[in-house]
Design an enzyme around this catalytic site. Structure first.
Site, PDB file in Angstrom:
ATOM      1  N   CYS A 254      17.943  34.721  32.210  1.00 56.48           N
ATOM      2  CA  CYS A 254      16.544  35.031  31.854  1.00 56.48           C
ATOM      3  C   CYS A 254      15.633  35.088  33.074  1.00 56.48           C
ATOM      4  CB  CYS A 254      16.009  34.013  30.861  1.00 56.48           C
ATOM      5  SG  CYS A 254      16.960  33.996  29.344  1.00 56.48           S
TER       6      CYS A 254
ATOM      7  N   HIS B   3       8.389  34.353  31.052  1.00 56.79           N
ATOM      8  CA  HIS B   3       9.561  34.709  30.256  1.00 56.79           C
ATOM      9  C   HIS B   3       9.277  34.284  28.818  1.00 56.79           C
ATOM     10  CE1 HIS B   3      13.437  35.044  28.579  1.00 56.79           C
ATOM     11  NE2 HIS B   3      13.719  33.757  28.606  1.00 56.79           N
TER      12      HIS B   3
ATOM     13  N   ASN C 169      13.541  36.412  22.366  1.00 58.86           N
ATOM     14  CA  ASN C 169      13.899  36.231  23.775  1.00 58.86           C
ATOM     15  C   ASN C 169      14.822  37.375  24.201  1.00 58.86           C
ATOM     16  OD1 ASN C 169      15.091  35.483  26.189  1.00 58.86           O
ATOM     17  ND2 ASN C 169      15.486  33.366  25.581  1.00 58.86           N
TER      18      ASN C 169
HETATM   19  N1  ACO Z   1      16.552  26.854  10.938  1.00 56.33           N
HETATM   20  C1  ACO Z   1      16.382  25.659  10.338  1.00 56.33           C
HETATM   21  N2  ACO Z   1      16.726  24.499  10.933  1.00 56.33           N
HETATM   22  C2  ACO Z   1      17.277  24.574  12.142  1.00 56.33           C
HETATM   23  C3  ACO Z   1      17.484  25.778  12.814  1.00 56.33           C
HETATM   24  C4  ACO Z   1      17.111  26.955  12.158  1.00 56.33           C
HETATM   25  N3  ACO Z   1      17.255  28.176  12.711  1.00 56.33           N
HETATM   26  N4  ACO Z   1      18.033  25.521  14.028  1.00 56.33           N
HETATM   27  C5  ACO Z   1      18.160  24.195  14.121  1.00 56.33           C
HETATM   28  N5  ACO Z   1      17.717  23.606  12.977  1.00 56.33           N
HETATM   29  C6  ACO Z   1      17.683  22.185  12.647  1.00 56.33           C
HETATM   30  C7  ACO Z   1      18.686  21.376  13.420  1.00 56.33           C
HETATM   31  O1  ACO Z   1      19.940  21.390  12.785  1.00 56.33           O
HETATM   32  C8  ACO Z   1      18.039  20.009  13.418  1.00 56.33           C
HETATM   33  O2  ACO Z   1      18.285  19.403  12.154  1.00 56.33           O
HETATM   34  P1  ACO Z   1      18.552  17.816  12.039  1.00 56.33           P
HETATM   35  O3  ACO Z   1      17.289  17.170  12.508  1.00 56.33           O
HETATM   36  O4  ACO Z   1      18.863  17.624  10.594  1.00 56.33           O
HETATM   37  O5  ACO Z   1      19.710  17.533  12.956  1.00 56.33           O
HETATM   38  C9  ACO Z   1      16.546  20.302  13.486  1.00 56.33           C
HETATM   39  O6  ACO Z   1      16.394  21.665  13.046  1.00 56.33           O
HETATM   40  C10 ACO Z   1      15.967  20.172  14.880  1.00 56.33           C
HETATM   41  O7  ACO Z   1      16.816  20.865  15.802  1.00 56.33           O
HETATM   42  P2  ACO Z   1      16.469  20.990  17.328  1.00 56.33           P
HETATM   43  O8  ACO Z   1      17.530  21.796  18.001  1.00 56.33           O
HETATM   44  O9  ACO Z   1      16.198  19.624  17.862  1.00 56.33           O
HETATM   45  O10 ACO Z   1      15.107  21.835  17.238  1.00 56.33           O
HETATM   46  P3  ACO Z   1      14.067  22.164  18.354  1.00 56.33           P
HETATM   47  O11 ACO Z   1      12.722  21.779  17.926  1.00 56.33           O
HETATM   48  O12 ACO Z   1      14.533  21.689  19.719  1.00 56.33           O
HETATM   49  O13 ACO Z   1      14.076  23.756  18.372  1.00 56.33           O
HETATM   50  C11 ACO Z   1      14.984  25.540  19.722  1.00 56.33           C
HETATM   51  C12 ACO Z   1      15.265  24.447  18.685  1.00 56.33           C
HETATM   52  C13 ACO Z   1      14.013  26.512  19.081  1.00 56.33           C
HETATM   53  C14 ACO Z   1      16.284  26.218  20.069  1.00 56.33           C
HETATM   54  C15 ACO Z   1      14.318  24.914  20.982  1.00 56.33           C
HETATM   55  O14 ACO Z   1      15.054  23.779  21.386  1.00 56.33           O
HETATM   56  C16 ACO Z   1      14.242  25.875  22.147  1.00 56.33           C
HETATM   57  O15 ACO Z   1      13.517  26.849  22.104  1.00 56.33           O
HETATM   58  N6  ACO Z   1      14.932  25.567  23.247  1.00 56.33           N
HETATM   59  C17 ACO Z   1      14.884  26.394  24.469  1.00 56.33           C
HETATM   60  C18 ACO Z   1      15.599  27.696  24.318  1.00 56.33           C
HETATM   61  C19 ACO Z   1      15.454  28.482  25.593  1.00 56.33           C
HETATM   62  O16 ACO Z   1      14.369  28.599  26.133  1.00 56.33           O
HETATM   63  N7  ACO Z   1      16.520  28.981  26.170  1.00 56.33           N
HETATM   64  C20 ACO Z   1      16.398  29.493  27.536  1.00 56.33           C
HETATM   65  C21 ACO Z   1      16.550  30.888  27.725  1.00 56.33           C
HETATM   66  S1  ACO Z   1      17.952  31.631  26.967  1.00 56.33           S
HETATM   67  C22 ACO Z   1      18.855  32.441  28.231  1.00 56.33           C
HETATM   68  O17 ACO Z   1      18.803  32.114  29.392  1.00 56.33           O
HETATM   69  C23 ACO Z   1      19.826  33.526  27.749  1.00 56.33           C
END
Ligand code: ACO
Length: 325
Positions: free
Chosen positions: A113, A251, A281
């Site tokens: 990214c 980004h 993204n």
């Molecule tokens: N729908 C519903 N629930 C979900 C989903 C979904 N799509 N995905 C995860 N959950 C659930 C999980 O199972 C978890 O449930 P639990 O509490 O029962 O265990 C709960 O939601 C919380 O999950 P987290 O992963 O802790 O959620 P978070 O608030 O961290 O959000 C996310 C997840 C959106 C992926 C976030 O962590 C994020 O944006 N991270 C950064 C991603 C990023 O920037 N990547 C970099 C670039 S990518 C590249 O380089 C190609």
């Protein structure tokens, strides 16, 4: 010391097909409400069988060339940032070169990214050293091809698309400067976000399947800190303060990451250009797509100080400041 180069043309291209959160919630256990609240994303564009990083990149490139009033044969170099190339080789950049009718050198950069910031940094250095005068820089991705559509933690995030800019030497103007970039990497934290490929060694600890695997929560925290520190360093190099930034084009990974970054920099969220709601993204394509839209919407104007900042797999990050000509 500032560099004597500026961006003279821009353009973007995305696949026609839009996949909404509602559509995803019919495939996996998720909801529009959850996705919007956690990421800010409402929809993403997904490539057809005919689309590739080369075809989307070529379309964006043609639009950027037209805007700049530059003919493809006058280009000195093409750099394409992509982590979803059209093949191992030839590079996506070489495929684009052929498609647009250019006859210059061409190569790809993979910094996930952070690819576009890395490619733009490379291009600005080549112009600064007088190795080139006109460079086409593209960010193009078809992340849908390496998305695990059964993993609700990642598949809701990604989309496909391309953005392109023409960067040219700028002789003696007060505006239109690109300041020295800051790039960082931590290969030791690679397991937080990766996608293996066809050449991955069987003994490698990484997964064999070419799908994105991510520890979202850890990536989130790492991203905010690394990007904020990179911006502070870039500001120092440009002899500027955070409040001098008129517009931040980050980004587009997650609206909450962008908000956390702006908070860390002490800047209001209104100074960030956000279009993650429309595209998700798109990795190295996200900044040039956002830049293209910010210019179309006249959010970025002549004389503005603009910040580009990114974070992604590698882990990799970068920040770059420009005075818009
Ligand atoms: N729908 C519903 N629930 C979900 C989903 C979904 N799509 N995905 C995860 N959950 C659930 C999980 O199972 C978890 O449930 P639990 O509490 O029962 O265990 C709960 O939601 C919380 O999950 P987290 O992963 O802790 O959620 P978070 O608030 O961290 O959000 C996310 C997840 C959106 C992926 C976030 O962590 C994020 O944006 N991270 C950064 C991603 C990023 O920037 N990547 C970099 C670039 S990518 C590249 O380089 C190609």
């Amino acid at each position: 010391m500032s560099f004597s180069c500026h961006i003279s043309g821009f353009g973007h291209a995305v696949p026609e097909r839009i996949v909404t959160n509602q559509e995803l919630s019919e495939m996996i256990d998720t909801s529009d409400e959850w996705i919007v609240e956690r990421t800010g994303i409402s929809q993403r564009h997904i490539a057809s069988d005919e689309d590739s990083s080369a075809t989307l990149g070529a379309e964006a490139a043609k639009r950027a060339l037209e805007k700049a009033g530059v003919s493809a044969v006058d280009l000195d170099l093409i750099i394409t940032a992509t982590c979803t190339p059209s093949g191992m080789f030839p590079s996506t950049a070489s495929r684009i070169q052929h498609s647009i009718g250019a006859n210059c050198g061409a190569f790809d950069i993979n910094a996930a990214c952070n690819g576009f910031v890395t490619a733009l940094s490379t291009a600005s250095q080549l112009i600064h050293s007088r190795s080139a005068e006109k460079i086409l820089v593209i960010g193009s991705e078809v992340l849908s091809r390496i998305t695990d559509w059964s993993d609700r933690g990642t598949c809701i995030l990604f989309g496909d698309g391309a953005g392109a800019v023409i960067i040219e030497r700028n002789e003696g103007s007060e505006t239109g400067q690109i300041f020295p970039p800051v790039l960082g990497s931590d290969g030791g934290a690679a397991e937080l976000l990766f996608a293996s490929g066809p050449c991955t060694a069987p003994s490698d600890l990484l997964d064999q399947e070419a799908k994105i695997i991510m520890d979202g929560r850890s990536v989130f925290k790492y991203a905010v800190t690394a990007m904020a520190e990179a911006v502070e360093e870039a500001l120092k190099k440009a002899n500027l303060k955070a409040e001098d930034i008129d517009i931040c084009i980050p980004h587009q990974a997650n609206k909450r990451i962008i908000k956390a970054l702006m908070d860390r920099l002490g800047l209001p969220i209104e100074r960030a250009f956000v279009n993650v709601q429309k595209y998700g993204n798109t990795s190295s394509a996200s900044i040039p797509i956002a830049l293209s839209e910010a210019l179309e919407e006249k959010r970025l104007k002549s004389g503005n100080t603009v910040l580009f900042v990114a974070f992604g797999g590698g882990l990799n990050w970068g920040a770059m400041i420009a005075n818009w000509g």
